[in-house]
Design an enzyme around this catalytic site. Structure first.
Site: not given
Ligand code: PLP
Length: 400
Positions: A74, A162, A204, A263, A350
């Site tokens: 994401g 999220n 999400q 790749t 995060c």
């Molecule tokens: N966007 C949202 C709303 C998310 O909740 C997250 C991850 O929690 C991301 C982007 C990032 O995605 P990824 O963990 O696949 O890099």
């Protein structure tokens, strides 16, 4: 997922693949583990597996197969749909006369979107309007339209948050944008709106609400991520509407029709395609999601009755799996949950390493203390009634 001694309620961080899923994906991978770019039989088998997965993801999103670009997740998909789009518009080339491009995004975007814009704004490369949210974490579509000016080049709004699960009015925004771009009498406004790129962070929302119904209108790109729907980590996709373009995140080979070099993560992509087949593309998927929502509501109502709790999620217009609340000492409660075999999160995965107040909750008007002491419980369709009853029983004793 829950084993007899663990209840996993952190599906917004990662929804772990089942052993059955891993076995199925591995069996396909073992038959096709060449390089999809190689001309020999194993390469061709890999290319077929890649195409099959692309069809599954495209069908799950309700878009064209050629509009799907496989990426690492994401974060990368969001980067391409925002910074990559700005780069493609040539906006960072040195040109003293050029005006500074203007972007619009919400105060509760994930850092995968927000951090890029903050960085560019700090360098003076863009001007940004950050659209506020109400106490439920929701923007007003009208605020986005009001913020558009003659320098606006990009709008980025997440489909669902999220941390608290709030669903944003992306459908309304897309429909209105579509109407103003194409259905009203051609004018300077419609011509300008046609050039503005509308990116949606669907990470999400995908698999939890039927966002494929939004795709035909107004939206130019969407980021999704495999590990939020039961695929392995390290895979995701960008839907980029035909005719819209972005600069690849790095230079290299011609994979993904020159849109994403390197790749392909074939095992991850096979897993992602299968996860789409086994979820959104199943005819009974949305009834499973409805059952999950019933469990979420049960959990929500039990927590809302507890003393001293502030609910940060709502019952309405919220992801069917997310309950977020603040308590007096969230850090202690999170630790106690963990010690009792309940996996939860303090907000966005995060930032959960560092004990900083949640930016989302601050934007929603919560105090710094509330924003530091939040707990997020996020279910999957497999979370059982028994799991929910156990968690409610535990919380009733723990929150006094
Ligand atoms: N966007 C949202 C709303 C998310 O909740 C997250 C991850 O929690 C991301 C982007 C990032 O995605 P990824 O963990 O696949 O890099």
């Amino acid at each position: 997922m829950s084993s007899h001694n663990t209840i996993y309620l952190d599906h917004n961080a990662t929804s772990p693949p089942s052993s059955e899923h891993l076995e199925k994906a591995m069996a396909v991978f073992q038959q096709s583990c060449g390089n999809p770019s190689s001309p020999h039989s194993l390469g061709r088998a890999s290319s077929v597996a890649l195409t099959k997965a692309r069809h599954a993801v495209a069908n799950a999103l309700g878009v064209g197969v050629g509009e799907i670009v496989f990426v690492s997740g994401g974060t990368e998909a969001n980067h391409m749909g925002t910074v990559g789009v700005l780069q493609h518009k040539g906006l960072f080339s040195k040109n003293e006369k050029a005006c500074v491009p203007h972007v619009i995004y919400s105060a509760v975007e994930h850092p995968a979107v927000g951090a890029g814009f903050e960085h560019l704004a700090s360098q003076g490369l863009i001007k940004a309007t950050v659209v506020p949210v109400d106490s439920q974490g929701k923007i007003r579509a009208q605020d986005v339209f009001d913020a558009i000016n003659q320098d606006t080049v990009l709008i980025a709004i997440m489909a669902a948050n999220n941390e608290v699960g709030t669903i944003q009015p992306v459908l309304e925004l897309g429909q209105e944008l579509h109407r103003k771009r194409w259905l009203q009498q051609p004018c300077a406004e419609s011509a300008h709106l046609q050039t503005i790129h509308f990116h949606v962070d669907g990470v999400q929302a995908f698999g939890k609400i039927p966002i494929e119904q939004w795709m035909s209108l107004g939206v130019d790109s969407v980021a999704i991520s495999g590990h939020k729907i039961g695929a392995v980590q390290g895979t995701g996709a960008l839907f980029m509407r035909k005719g819209r373009k972005c600069v690849p995140p790095f230079l290299g080979g011609a994979q993904e029709k020159n849109r994403r070099p390197g790749t392909e993560n074939l095992f991850g992509i096979i897993s992602f395609g299968m996860a789409c087949q086994d979820s959104v593309l199943q005819t009974d998927w949305w009834s499973k999601i409805k059952a999950m929502d019933d469990r979420r509501q049960m959990l929500f109502q039990a927590i809302a009755k507890s003393n001293g709790v502030v609910m940060n999620s709502c019952l309405k217009d919220t992801l069917p799996n997310t309950v977020n609340f603040s308590v007096g000492n969230g850090e202690d409660l999170l630790l106690m949950l963990d010690m009792n075999g309940i996996c939860a999160s303090s907000g966005s995965a995060c930032s959960s390493g560092a004990n900083l107040p949640s930016k989302t909750l601050l934007a929603m008007g919560r105090s710094a203390h509330q924003a530091k002491n939040a707990i997020r419980l996020s279910l999957s369709w497999q979370t059982s009634d028994k799991d929910i009853a156990n968690v409610i029983g535990f919380l009733e004793k723990a929150i006094k």
